[in-house]
Structure formats: structure tokens, C-alpha cells
Write a protein that holds these residues in place. Structure first.
Motif, PDB file in Angstrom:
ATOM      1  N   THR A 115      -5.480   5.418  10.025  1.00 24.26           N
ATOM      2  CA  THR A 115      -6.232   5.650   8.766  1.00 24.26           C
ATOM      3  C   THR A 115      -5.939   6.767   7.914  1.00 24.26           C
ATOM      4  O   THR A 115      -5.888   6.780   6.552  1.00 24.26           O
ATOM      5  N   VAL A 170      -0.110  12.118  -1.830  1.00 22.04           N
ATOM      6  CA  VAL A 170      -1.421  12.481  -1.726  1.00 22.04           C
ATOM      7  C   VAL A 170      -1.779  13.622  -0.867  1.00 22.04           C
ATOM      8  O   VAL A 170      -2.451  14.511  -0.871  1.00 22.04           O
ATOM      9  N   HIS A 208       0.631  -1.168  -0.012  1.00 20.57           N
ATOM     10  CA  HIS A 208      -0.078   0.051   0.034  1.00 20.57           C
ATOM     11  C   HIS A 208       1.137   1.004  -0.073  1.00 20.57           C
ATOM     12  O   HIS A 208       2.121   1.056   0.399  1.00 20.57           O
ATOM     13  N   CYS A 220       1.665   4.997   1.603  1.00 21.50           N
ATOM     14  CA  CYS A 220       1.298   5.956   2.456  1.00 21.50           C
ATOM     15  C   CYS A 220       1.061   7.408   1.934  1.00 21.50           C
ATOM     16  O   CYS A 220       1.639   7.686   1.084  1.00 21.50           O
ATOM     17  N   TYR A 221       0.095   8.458   2.506  1.00 19.25           N
ATOM     18  CA  TYR A 221       0.047   9.411   2.043  1.00 19.25           C
ATOM     19  C   TYR A 221       1.028  10.431   1.912  1.00 19.25           C
ATOM     20  O   TYR A 221       0.939  11.454   1.356  1.00 19.25           O
ATOM     21  N   GLY A 243      -2.805   6.809   5.533  1.00 19.42           N
ATOM     22  CA  GLY A 243      -2.785   5.847   4.650  1.00 19.42           C
ATOM     23  C   GLY A 243      -2.063   4.544   5.055  1.00 19.42           C
ATOM     24  O   GLY A 243      -1.448   3.794   4.309  1.00 19.42           O
ATOM     25  N   ARG A 244      -1.790   4.452   6.624  1.00 22.56           N
ATOM     26  CA  ARG A 244      -1.380   3.116   6.879  1.00 22.56           C
ATOM     27  C   ARG A 244      -2.473   2.044   7.216  1.00 22.56           C
ATOM     28  O   ARG A 244      -3.396   2.619   7.559  1.00 22.56           O
TER      29      ARG A 244
END
Length: 379
Positions: free
Chosen positions: A128, A197, A13, A15-16, A131-132
Motif C-alpha cells: 500500500t 511520487v 494505477h 505506483c509511487y 502504491g500497489r
């Protein structure tokens, strides 16, 4: 040459806040990448032979996103190609929740003796928002697993000044972190980098950050609480029990040479700062053609070396050693940076004691402004 960094760009994933060279793991040529890394190590050591390395650091991305077979193959490649000192510090980065006992055993068998865990915060809601995908409970379970396999040198990263984060919330995260009784902690303020992001949200006015005053207070709390818990601040963002300082990162701050292997990795070898090609396919293709994947190779001038010696050295709480600087460059720092150092002394952002120039507490709060003063001095 003391150190080597190896970059694994794969993530399950994104992260932001992350601006490192990384890609989603699914569908990527992971095995081809490991083969290319092996070739890069071989070609580089042929070009620049090195004595035994004292530190190896594997970062990312998420190095432990490799499956067990890939992880074992990658570790074998490191151990085959890189000459290692008997007292080697061998670090792997990992995320809470993605470390199986099997993977940890592979790392242990390969000689890895230090784990750096990206925790960031113990607030599930904030995790959250940034982005984790792990939760606070995953941190405790992962640390238990790491310890159960005999690892003692464990570090966790925390980030403060996160969107909507309060001082109380940050203090709670610190308290949770200290309950783990680890020998090393890193604490960084959130930096919003382009192509993330968070950067896009900030431009749209949709990222509610705590602001500079609260960020500074959070940093003061970090320093106060770490000291209370017997952790020595040896660098602006790093705290350790005696003997557990990150020797790999000290290589950077002491402006010494290091290898960097992998897509987008950086090296400092024999007076040259080198950056690698970032895109995976181009990186792999270059090595398949028997060529090192060099994007840029810059010879560091004497004036650049001296500037770097100052702003990197001042990151350490011990600061810049005057006699060592003079031995390296033939003149002391006050001969070369007289105007800058006197201005910083006047502002009480630095202090001189014995053979060392170092940041005061106020100077640590304004570190970036201090370091900026040593950039482009000779332009």
C-alpha cells in the motif's frame, strides 16, 4: 538483430516509484495505439529488415491491462509482423491480480512462453505504501493460474530498501518468494527517480528510507539466500536456475542490437541508439502520417561502444570476455582502459580469471561506482 521490446504504456494505477512512460488506462486511445504499434513494426522492418528474432519482450506500463479483444489483436500483430526463431523466448510483464485465465490463454495461444510478474514485496502494508493495489494472496493465486495453463518459465520482481522496510521484513518476503519455487527472480534496490511520487516526498523530507548500510546488507542477504536456494546470480540483480536466464535482458548486457517499439521505447539498431516520442497523441499522429515516431537518433561512436561494452558487460557475473572485446574492437580492454582497470584491480572491485574480467562481491556492492569509471573516458 536478436531481440524486440514492445511498450504498452497503460496502467490501471500508478505506483509511487515508477518513472516509466505510462498513463492511466481510463479514457485512453488504446485501440488507436495498437494500430500505431502495428504500423511502427511494419515501417521499421521495411527500413531495417531482420532475421528471426530470438527474444520478444512486452513491458510497460501494464501490458495485461489491455482487455481480451485488444490483447488478442495486439498478439496477432506481433506474430504477423515480427520474424520469430523456433527457440523464441516470448515474455509478457503482468501484475498479480490482473491476469484472468482468459487473458493467460490468449497469451499461451499466441506463443508467449515466459511471464514476468511485478510482486515487489509480500508485505501488504508496504504494498500500500508504494502504491500497489494487489495483496500477497493475489501473488499465490496468480502464480497458480499461470502454472495451471502450462507456463513453466516464470519470474518475479522484488524491490528492497523500501520506505520503513526492515531487514527482517525483507527476509520474510524472500522466504515467501522462495516458497513459490520459481526458476527466475529479480531483486532491485529502490531507486528514487525524478517525476515520481516518492521523489516529491523525498524532497519534502517525508520518505523514511532504510539508508545505504541497510540497503547494502539487504543486497548481501539477496545474494546469500539465492545461492542457498540453487539460483545462480548471472547479473547484478538477476538470479536463475540453469537454462532460465532472461535471454532478452542478456541482449542488453551483451551490448547487442534490439528493436524498441511503442511510445517512449528505445532501440539500438545498426549502430544507432534511437528513442521514440513519449506522448501518446504525438506518437500515434506520427505513425498516422506514415512517419516513424523518432524523437532522437544518435550514432554511437566507437569510443561510446567500447565504454558501453565495459559497463554493461560488467553487470553480468561472467563479466567481459577479453578475447570477444578484442575481436570486436581490434584491441583488448586493458589496452584501452588500462588506468581504470588497474585502479579497480587495486581496489579489489574486479578480478581477472582466464579470459574474463568480472566484479568481485565487493565490486557488486559498489556496482554504480565501477560503471561510472567507464563513462566519458575519452571526453
Amino acid at each position: 538483430m536478436k531481440a524486440a521490446y514492445l511498450h504498452i504504456p497503460f496502467c490501471e494505477h500508478i505506483c509511487y516509484y515508477c518513472d516509466f512512460n505510462k498513463v492511466f488506462l481510463k479514457g485512453q486511445p488504446v485501440d488507436d495505439y495498437i494500430t500505431a504499434l502495428d504500423r511502427e513494426m511494419k515501417l521499421t522492418l521495411e527500413e531495417a529488415p531482420a532475421a528471426e528474432l530470438e527474444t520478444i519482450f512486452v513491458g510497460g506500463g501494464t501490458p495485461t491491462s489491455l482487455n481480451e479483444r485488444q490483447l488478442e489483436r495486439f498478439c496477432d500483430s506481433i506474430n504477423t509482423n515480427l520474424p520469430k526463431a523456433a527457440n523464441l523466448e516470448f515474455t509478457f510483464e503482468a501484475n498479480p491480480g490482473d491476469l484472468s485465465k482468459e487473458k493467460l490463454q490468449i497469451l499461451r495461444n499466441a506463443g508467449v512462453n515466459r511471464i514476468s510478474l511485478g510482486v515487489q514485496t509480500f508485505n501488504d502494508e508496504l504494498l500500500t505504501k508504494i502504491g500497489r493495489v494487489h495483496k500477497a494472496k493475489d501473488v499465490y493465486q496468480t502464480i497458480d493460474k499461470i502454472k495451471s495453463l502450462g507456463f513453466e518459465n516464470i519470474s518475479i520482481d522484488l524491490i528492497y530498501s523500501l520506505p520503513t522496510q526492515t531487514l527482517g521484513d525483507f527476509k520474510a518476503s524472500l522466504s515467501e518468494a522462495f516458497s513459490l519455487e520459481l526458476p527466475h527472480y529479480s531483486a532491485y534496490s529502490l531507486i528514487i527517480e525524478p517525476k515520481t511520487v516518492f521523489y516529491n516526498l523525498l524532497k519534502k523530507g517525508k520518505l523514511p528510507t532504510p539508508g545505504e548500510d541497510l540497503e547494502a546488507r539487504m543486497y548481501e542477504v539477496v545474494m546469500e539466500e539465492m545461492e542457498k536456494h540453487g539460483l545462480n546470480q548471472y547479473e547484478i540483480s538477476n538470479f536463475a536456475k540453469p537454462g532460465y536466464e532472461s535471454r532478452h535482458n542478456l541482449t542488453y548486457w551483451e551490448n547487442e542490437y534490439y528493436f524498441g517499439f511503442g511510445a517512449g521505447a528505445h532501440s539500438y539498431v545498426n549502430g544507432y541508439r534511437r528513442s521514440n516520442i513519449g506522448p501518446l497523441k504525438k506518437y500515434i499522429d506520427s505513425l498516422n502520417n506514415g512517419e516513424l515516431p523518432i524523437l532522437d537518433n544518435h550514432q554511437v561512436t566507437l569510443t561510446e561502444q567500447m565504454e558501453e561494452e565495459m559497463f554493461l558487460g560488467l553487470r553480468k557475473t561472467s563479466g567481459v570476455q577479453i578475447s570477444k572485446f578484442a575481436q570486436k574492437y581490434g584491441r583488448g580492454p586493458f589496452e584501452i582502459f588500462e588506468k581504470e582497470l588497474n585502479e579497480l584491480l587495486l581496489k579489489k572491485w574486479i578480478e581477472v580469471s582466464g579470459d574474463n574480467i568480472f566484479l568481485t562481491k565487493q565490486g557488486r556492492l559498489l556496482g554504480n561506482e565501477v560503471f561510472q569509471m567507464f563513462l566519458g573516458v575519452f571526453d
